[in-house]
Scaffold this motif. Structure first.
Motif, PDB file in Angstrom:
ATOM      1  N   ARG A  97       0.549  -1.337  -0.331  1.00  0.00           N
ATOM      2  CA  ARG A  97       0.277  -0.216  -0.102  1.00  0.00           C
ATOM      3  C   ARG A  97       0.886   1.620   0.032  1.00  0.00           C
ATOM      4  O   ARG A  97       1.866   1.451   0.864  1.00  0.00           O
ATOM      5  CB  ARG A  97      -1.251   0.134   1.169  1.00  0.00           C
ATOM      6  N   LYS A  98       0.766   2.305  -0.553  1.00  0.00           N
ATOM      7  CA  LYS A  98       0.953   3.281  -1.043  1.00  0.00           C
ATOM      8  C   LYS A  98       0.506   4.296   0.440  1.00  0.00           C
ATOM      9  O   LYS A  98      -0.718   4.653   0.115  1.00  0.00           O
ATOM     10  CB  LYS A  98       1.211   3.985  -2.194  1.00  0.00           C
ATOM     11  N   ILE A  99       1.688   4.823   0.942  1.00  0.00           N
ATOM     12  CA  ILE A  99       0.960   5.711   2.191  1.00  0.00           C
ATOM     13  C   ILE A  99       2.345   7.115   2.345  1.00  0.00           C
ATOM     14  O   ILE A  99       3.327   6.522   1.903  1.00  0.00           O
ATOM     15  CB  ILE A  99       1.161   5.115   3.650  1.00  0.00           C
ATOM     16  N   PRO A 100       1.550   7.853   2.802  1.00  0.00           N
ATOM     17  CA  PRO A 100       2.071   9.103   2.746  1.00  0.00           C
ATOM     18  C   PRO A 100       3.147   9.283   3.811  1.00  0.00           C
ATOM     19  O   PRO A 100       3.176   8.869   5.270  1.00  0.00           O
ATOM     20  CB  PRO A 100       1.561  10.186   3.146  1.00  0.00           C
ATOM     21  N   ILE A 101       4.398  10.788   4.190  1.00  0.00           N
ATOM     22  CA  ILE A 101       4.749  10.588   4.820  1.00  0.00           C
ATOM     23  C   ILE A 101       4.309  12.117   5.607  1.00  0.00           C
ATOM     24  O   ILE A 101       4.084  12.940   5.021  1.00  0.00           O
ATOM     25  CB  ILE A 101       6.529  10.866   3.929  1.00  0.00           C
ATOM     26  N   ILE A 102       4.296  12.192   6.849  1.00  0.00           N
ATOM     27  CA  ILE A 102       3.399  12.713   7.666  1.00  0.00           C
ATOM     28  C   ILE A 102       5.095  13.317   7.969  1.00  0.00           C
ATOM     29  O   ILE A 102       5.504  12.682   8.674  1.00  0.00           O
ATOM     30  CB  ILE A 102       2.456  12.725   7.986  1.00  0.00           C
ATOM     31  N   GLU A 103       4.426  14.353   8.546  1.00  0.00           N
ATOM     32  CA  GLU A 103       5.558  15.308   9.764  1.00  0.00           C
ATOM     33  C   GLU A 103       4.553  16.054  11.256  1.00  0.00           C
ATOM     34  O   GLU A 103       3.478  16.276  10.925  1.00  0.00           O
ATOM     35  CB  GLU A 103       6.495  16.930   9.276  1.00  0.00           C
TER      36      GLU A 103
ATOM     37  N   PRO B 181      -3.270   4.242  13.140  1.00  0.00           N
ATOM     38  CA  PRO B 181      -4.301   4.526  14.001  1.00  0.00           C
ATOM     39  C   PRO B 181      -5.575   3.676  14.458  1.00  0.00           C
ATOM     40  O   PRO B 181      -6.190   4.112  15.588  1.00  0.00           O
ATOM     41  CB  PRO B 181      -5.159   5.755  13.130  1.00  0.00           C
ATOM     42  N   ALA B 182      -5.632   2.433  14.217  1.00  0.00           N
ATOM     43  CA  ALA B 182      -6.482   1.164  14.921  1.00  0.00           C
ATOM     44  C   ALA B 182      -5.862   0.864  15.266  1.00  0.00           C
ATOM     45  O   ALA B 182      -6.819   0.005  16.551  1.00  0.00           O
ATOM     46  CB  ALA B 182      -6.922   0.435  13.336  1.00  0.00           C
ATOM     47  N   HIS B 183      -4.445   0.685  15.552  1.00  0.00           N
ATOM     48  CA  HIS B 183      -3.769  -0.122  16.855  1.00  0.00           C
ATOM     49  C   HIS B 183      -2.903   0.730  18.092  1.00  0.00           C
ATOM     50  O   HIS B 183      -2.259  -0.243  18.481  1.00  0.00           O
ATOM     51  CB  HIS B 183      -3.484  -1.068  16.026  1.00  0.00           C
ATOM     52  N   ASP B 184      -3.207   2.276  18.481  1.00  0.00           N
ATOM     53  CA  ASP B 184      -2.632   2.675  18.717  1.00  0.00           C
ATOM     54  C   ASP B 184      -2.515   3.958  19.305  1.00  0.00           C
ATOM     55  O   ASP B 184      -3.014   4.604  18.308  1.00  0.00           O
ATOM     56  CB  ASP B 184      -0.988   2.631  18.872  1.00  0.00           C
ATOM     57  N   GLU B 185      -2.880   4.330  20.752  1.00  0.00           N
ATOM     58  CA  GLU B 185      -3.765   5.638  20.951  1.00  0.00           C
ATOM     59  C   GLU B 185      -2.916   6.740  20.628  1.00  0.00           C
ATOM     60  O   GLU B 185      -3.685   7.117  19.516  1.00  0.00           O
ATOM     61  CB  GLU B 185      -3.587   6.024  22.775  1.00  0.00           C
ATOM     62  N   ASN B 186      -1.485   7.046  20.614  1.00  0.00           N
ATOM     63  CA  ASN B 186      -1.023   8.239  20.244  1.00  0.00           C
ATOM     64  C   ASN B 186      -1.040   7.963  18.631  1.00  0.00           C
ATOM     65  O   ASN B 186      -1.156   9.261  17.989  1.00  0.00           O
ATOM     66  CB  ASN B 186       0.465   7.763  20.496  1.00  0.00           C
ATOM     67  N   ASP B 187      -0.753   6.353  17.955  1.00  0.00           N
ATOM     68  CA  ASP B 187      -1.421   6.654  16.555  1.00  0.00           C
ATOM     69  C   ASP B 187      -2.517   7.630  15.899  1.00  0.00           C
ATOM     70  O   ASP B 187      -2.968   8.257  14.809  1.00  0.00           O
ATOM     71  CB  ASP B 187      -0.652   5.457  16.051  1.00  0.00           C
ATOM     72  N   LYS B 188      -3.140   6.999  17.045  1.00  0.00           N
ATOM     73  CA  LYS B 188      -4.975   7.352  16.598  1.00  0.00           C
ATOM     74  C   LYS B 188      -4.815   9.230  16.141  1.00  0.00           C
ATOM     75  O   LYS B 188      -5.749   9.725  15.702  1.00  0.00           O
ATOM     76  CB  LYS B 188      -6.227   7.187  17.462  1.00  0.00           C
ATOM     77  N   VAL B 189      -4.090   9.773  17.374  1.00  0.00           N
ATOM     78  CA  VAL B 189      -3.996  11.239  18.155  1.00  0.00           C
ATOM     79  C   VAL B 189      -3.616  11.673  16.370  1.00  0.00           C
ATOM     80  O   VAL B 189      -4.244  12.276  15.750  1.00  0.00           O
ATOM     81  CB  VAL B 189      -3.816  11.398  19.139  1.00  0.00           C
ATOM     82  N   LEU B 190      -2.527  10.702  16.030  1.00  0.00           N
ATOM     83  CA  LEU B 190      -1.448  11.424  14.596  1.00  0.00           C
ATOM     84  C   LEU B 190      -2.603  11.350  14.050  1.00  0.00           C
ATOM     85  O   LEU B 190      -2.570  12.236  13.044  1.00  0.00           O
ATOM     86  CB  LEU B 190      -0.956  10.985  15.091  1.00  0.00           C
ATOM     87  N   GLY B 191      -2.978  10.582  13.669  1.00  0.00           N
ATOM     88  CA  GLY B 191      -4.130   9.997  12.640  1.00  0.00           C
ATOM     89  C   GLY B 191      -5.153  11.278  12.145  1.00  0.00           C
ATOM     90  O   GLY B 191      -5.775  11.668  11.260  1.00  0.00           O
TER      91      GLY B 191
ATOM     92  N   LYS C 267      -4.860  14.193  13.441  1.00  0.00           N
ATOM     93  CA  LYS C 267      -4.673  15.739  13.108  1.00  0.00           C
ATOM     94  C   LYS C 267      -4.441  15.079  12.025  1.00  0.00           C
ATOM     95  O   LYS C 267      -4.623  16.971  10.832  1.00  0.00           O
ATOM     96  CB  LYS C 267      -3.292  15.208  14.468  1.00  0.00           C
ATOM     97  N   HIS C 268      -3.747  14.806  11.260  1.00  0.00           N
ATOM     98  CA  HIS C 268      -3.800  14.856  10.172  1.00  0.00           C
ATOM     99  C   HIS C 268      -4.545  13.774   9.427  1.00  0.00           C
ATOM    100  O   HIS C 268      -3.927  13.512   7.630  1.00  0.00           O
ATOM    101  CB  HIS C 268      -2.442  14.082   9.577  1.00  0.00           C
ATOM    102  N   LYS C 269      -5.211  13.748   8.998  1.00  0.00           N
ATOM    103  CA  LYS C 269      -7.117  13.120   8.589  1.00  0.00           C
ATOM    104  C   LYS C 269      -5.986  11.317   7.983  1.00  0.00           C
ATOM    105  O   LYS C 269      -6.899  11.498   6.419  1.00  0.00           O
ATOM    106  CB  LYS C 269      -7.438  13.675   7.842  1.00  0.00           C
TER     107      LYS C 269
END
Length: 876
Positions: free
Chosen positions: A250-256, A273-283, A285-287
């Motif tokens: 899968r192609k995924i973006p690099i975010i900052e 984002p589906a499996h980590d609390e902090n990743d969810k927050v990041l997700g 934020k960056h939609k």
RNA sequence: UGAGGUAUAGCUCAGUGGAAGAGCGUCACGCUUACAUCGUGAAAGUCAUAGGUUCGAAUCCUAUUACCUCAACCA
């Protein structure tokens, strides 16, 4: 004549039945001051462990003492339905019978669960009876009793209507074994040895790769971005590019984002984002897209490609192998990290996004914080060190996830009338819900059958947080007599491990629903550990069998043993030897009882002077010790209280008083002394009763010539009187004289039967009022006051010198000289210290006068002592 | 990582500025007519370490070490 052996098991069940039969544990509102404790309800299917033994013993001590003090003592017992733990047990049991929970309807499952509860529930309460717990059993409650559940539902609806309960799609702690969510408090973090995998992702449109570190390679299939820190110079060239997730391509973006820690790993983070609390927050934020790769039992779903259906840990192994084979795995490092596990099932928690019910805490906690930290300290925590922990939790609290994907518990009273997530109403009954739904949909044709209740149950703590109110029906009928009388309760005794689960939430609920604290004092006991300081647990097998202990050491003995080891605020290192000590105390007092009952009483003899003064002394001593004990109670220092009692009974009552008043062999005792001693004995039993309820009741009921109260358990606690301190101090001086003579007898081998004469050089002008006592205790036929030394053995108390004339053959002059020289040296050294201090100008000018006076007194005492020592040495 | 706690006799712990304590255990001696599940006696401490404040510190301050608890957590 009563010298029968004490048979604890018979005696204990006899008196427990007697108390029950006479309803002494029962309380109902009256004009007396109430004293109320609600039990921390144990799991309905639990068995008694050491922690229960400890905190229930403490509660019983407090309740029995309050009862003796004439308060209306009410101890409400009960059990908790413990949703996850119990449901897990029931599921396991059904499995043994070949039944799967998923094959059952909710109703059928609950039927099984209630059968289980009826069969095993309440065992623990029966065990508490063996311990002597004087609960008001008629009030026994269960958190899923109809009225209790109704209170829970009422509160849910109320909080919902206040806008405090909401439904949200959130990341929650998912227990894949119990297949339910857990609150944050139910997650235990454990340190585990794991690996840190360095994976290489291809960059779209570039030949180089980017390396990412992860502990969970299986979750790459859910990756939807890679994140770098915008300030990280190493990765500036990656900005705006895309990478390709290995295996699924899968192609995924690099975010900052500055959230990324440049120091850790490679400074490059994969985002799932589906499996980590902090990743969810990041997700958020960056939609980012959210890809959930797990089923509810933590096996992989269709996003797991060829791993579909396999468990996450199996996949972790297999995928790392595949990644290695295909060249994506750069290296693996050892890495310790903390892993969240389920408090109940021990399964590793999976952060998971799902629809759950939440309670907003922000406003609710405010009065509960004020209660503990306000000026009046409405709720006091003992020991105070827990206040810090309490504050930290309360100020960092997050919304409370109150829904559980379980059947065993109160079902959430939300009713859906359509397919939409928001198409629901909340009401206490289905009928009320229908009405609301009809209004909401403006569809009066809506039928009862079209309503579907939310399948989730409420967190157990959502019912137990109401416990101090709901046991008195204070939620449904807030004006009823019982809640008015018993609430707020007085003391709560529990372990610090449920400070947040339960204690804090009860305080919150108390203020929300009664606008009052639920209790005044919270006594948090220590954790029970074994001698090696390990926490007692079933899995370690280091927890002794509670009932076996009672069998071996008697309930009284076990109670004393537990309390002896439970210094306030510390963990308790449990050692059976302490139960033995408790049993020993029982034996001691039993034998004292035997002694008094052996005596024949004569009305024709006068009370000996020794008895008169000894009884006066003991009464003073008793008052002094009880005053001390009361102070210990006020600070919940029960181990100090029992120790003070232990010494009072062992040393003062048995060791001194009884020895002094004891008549000569086969001689009668005078009636006055006998009655006084029995009166004293009764008072001893009363203060000891809360700690050792059985043996004290047994002895008290059998005492000859006791007062006529009905039963010890409901008798009147002794009134504390003033004490004569001079009398106590003078007696203590006398005991030193007695010890001195005993030492001489021992050293010189003089049998006790052989009477001696005692000579005194009374430099201290010490009272003679205890001479009769001393004569009796050391078997002296005379005490003579002299001005000059007497040949023989000698000893000193302060500057008083005592002589026991014995034939010179018995005196080893060398030894005597050595002994005296040693004593002299010590005294001289001590004197030097004091004189140095007294000649120090700054000490004399700075120290308070009382301190200086004390030092001067010490100086003169020591000088006098040195003189007598020197004189003694000179004559040798 | 942060916060809090603890460190005193062999063990468990009291002791919040003015002579180091208790219970248990240990050792010795004793079946003295309530108790041998007992009695009597004894031994046993550089109060974690290093500094500081003070006339004076187990006690107050600072740092260090060790252990405990709670909370947070980085892939």
């Amino acid at each position: 004549m009563s010298n029968s052996q004490y048979d604890a098991s018979k005696v204990e069940s006899k008196w427990y039945n007697y108390w029950m039969k006479n309803n002494y544990f029962h309380s109902s509102p009256d004009e007396r001051e109430p004293y109320t404790i609600v039990i921390p309800p144990p799991n309905v299917t639990g068995v008694l462990h050491m922690g229960h033994m400890l905190n229930n013993t403490i509660q019983d001590v407090l309740i029995r003492r309050a009862r003796l003090q004439g308060k209306n003592a009410c101890w409400v017992p009960g059990t908790d339905h413990a949703s996850i733990a119990t449901e897990a047990k029931v599921v396991a049991r059904l499995k043994e019978q070949g039944i799967n929970k998923s094959d059952l309807t909710r109703e059928a499952f609950l039927k099984h669960a209630f059968e289980w509860k009826d069969q095993y529930g309440g065992i623990i309460l029966e065990q508490l009876k063996k311990l002597g717990a004087s609960c008001d059993w008629a009030r026994t409650k269960f958190t899923m009793d109809d009225d209790m559940s109704a209170s829970v539902i009422k509160v849910f609806v109320d909080l919902y209507n206040k806008g405090l309960i909401y439904r949200g799609y959130r990341m929650v702690n998912w227990d894949p074994e119990a297949k339910t969510t857990l609150s944050d408090e139910e997650v235990i973090y454990e340190e585990r040895q794991g690996s840190l995998y360095y994976l290489q992702y291809d960059i779209v449109g570039a030949t180089e790769k980017v390396t990412i570190a992860t502990t969970r390679p299986e979750t790459i299939l859910g990756d939807t971005a890679v994140c770098i820190n915008p300030n990280d110079d190493r990765y500036t060239h990656l900005k705006g590019k895309q990478v390709i997730v290995p295996l699924c391509n899968r192609k995924i973006p690099i975010i900052e984002d500055e959230y990324v820690d440049v120091e850790f790993g490679t400074g490059c983070l994969k985002v799932t984002p589906a499996h980590d609390e902090n990743d969810k927050v990041l997700g958020d934020k960056h939609k980012l897209e959210v890809i959930d790769i797990f089923n509810e039992d933590a096996t992989l779903n269709s996003f797991g490609l060829h791993y579909e259906g396999k468990d996450r840990f199996v996949v972790r192994k297999e995928i790392s192998k595949e990644l290695e084979e295909k060249g994506f795995l750069l290296k693996v490092e050892q890495h310790t990290n903390k892993v969240g596990t389920s408090e109940r099932t021990k399964a590793v928690i999976e952060p998971r996004l799902s629809d759950q019910w939440f309670l907003k805490m922000e406003e609710l906690v405010k009065p509960a914080l004020e209660a503990v930290f306000g000026e009046d300290r409405a709720v006091k925590l003992f020991p105070r060190k827990f206040e810090n922990t309490y504050r930290h939790w309360m100020t960092n609290i997050r919304d409370w996830n109150i829904s559980r994907q379980l059947w065993w518990g109160q079902q959430i009273p939300a009713y859906y009338y359509g397919d939409g997530k928001e198409d629901f109403v909340v009401a206490e009954t289905k009928e009320a819900a229908l009405k609301l739904a009809q209004e909401q949909t403006k569809n009066s044709e809506l039928l009862l059958e079209e309503l579907h209740q939310d399948p989730d149950a409420l967190d157990t703590w959502f019912s137990s947080w109401l416990w101090p109110m709901s046991v008195f029906d204070g939620i449904r009928n807030p004006e009823n007599e019982e809640i008015q009388y018993y609430y707020p309760t007085n003391d709560l005794v529990t372990g610090p491990d449920i400070l947040f689960f339960w204690v804090a939430r009860m305080i919150i609920a108390g203020y929300e629903y009664k606008d009052q604290r639920p209790f005044e004092n919270v006594y948090l006991t220590g954790l029970v550990r074994d001698k090696q300081r390990r926490k007692m647990s079933k899995s370690l097998g280091n927890s002794p069998d509670a009932l076996k202990l009672i069998e071996d050491y008697s309930a009284d003995g076990v109670r004393v043993g537990l309390l002896l080891s439970s210094a306030a605020g510390n963990d308790l290192l449990f050692d059976e030897a302490l139960c033995q000590q408790g049993k020993g105390l029982g034996n001691k007092i039993w034998s004292a009882y035997n002694l008094t009952q052996l005596w024949t009483v004569s009305k024709d003899i006068e009370q000996p002077i020794a008895s008169t003064i000894a009884i006066d002394w003991y009464r003073s001593k008793f008052n002094a010790v009880v005053t001390e004990i009361e102070d210990h109670y006020s600070k919940y220092r029960l181990s100090d209280a029992i120790m003070a009692m232990y010494k009072l009974i062992y040393d003062d009552f048995c060791g001194w008083l009884l020895e002094i008043v004891k008549p000569a062999y086969q001689q009668p005792i005078d009636a006055k002394t006998f009655n006084d001693v029995i009166g004293i004995f009764e008072d001893n039993l009363k203060i000891l009763h809360p700690f050792m309820p059985f043996i004290t009741e047994e002895i008290w009921q059998s005492l000859k010539e006791r007062t006529t109260e009905e039963a010890l358990i409901i008798s009147k606690y002794p009134v504390i009187d003033t004490c004569d301190e001079d009398l106590i101090n003078d007696f203590e001086f006398a005991t030193k004289i007695v010890s001195g003579v005993r030492t001489i007898r021992k050293e010189k081998n003089i049998a006790f039967k052989e009477a001696i004469a005692l000579f005194v050089m009374n430099n201290e002008s010490y009272t003679k009022r205890f001479d009769v006592v001393i004569k009796k205790l050391v078997n002296a036929n005379e005490i003579n006051y002299v001005n000059e030394k007497v040949d023989g053995a000698s000893f000193r108390v302060k500057s008083n010198e005592y002589f026991v004339p014995i034939s010179l053959d018995n005196i080893n002059v060398e030894e005597e000289i050595e002994k005296l020289t040693k004593e002299l040296k010590r005294a001289e050294g001590f004197l030097v210290g004091i004189q140095k201090k007294l000649s120090n100008e700054r000490f004399v000018s700075n120290a308070p006068e009382t301190v200086i006076a004390l030092e001067r007194k010490k100086e003169s005492d020591t000088v006098a002592k040195i003189e007598t020592l020197k004189a003694s040495l000179a004559t040798l």
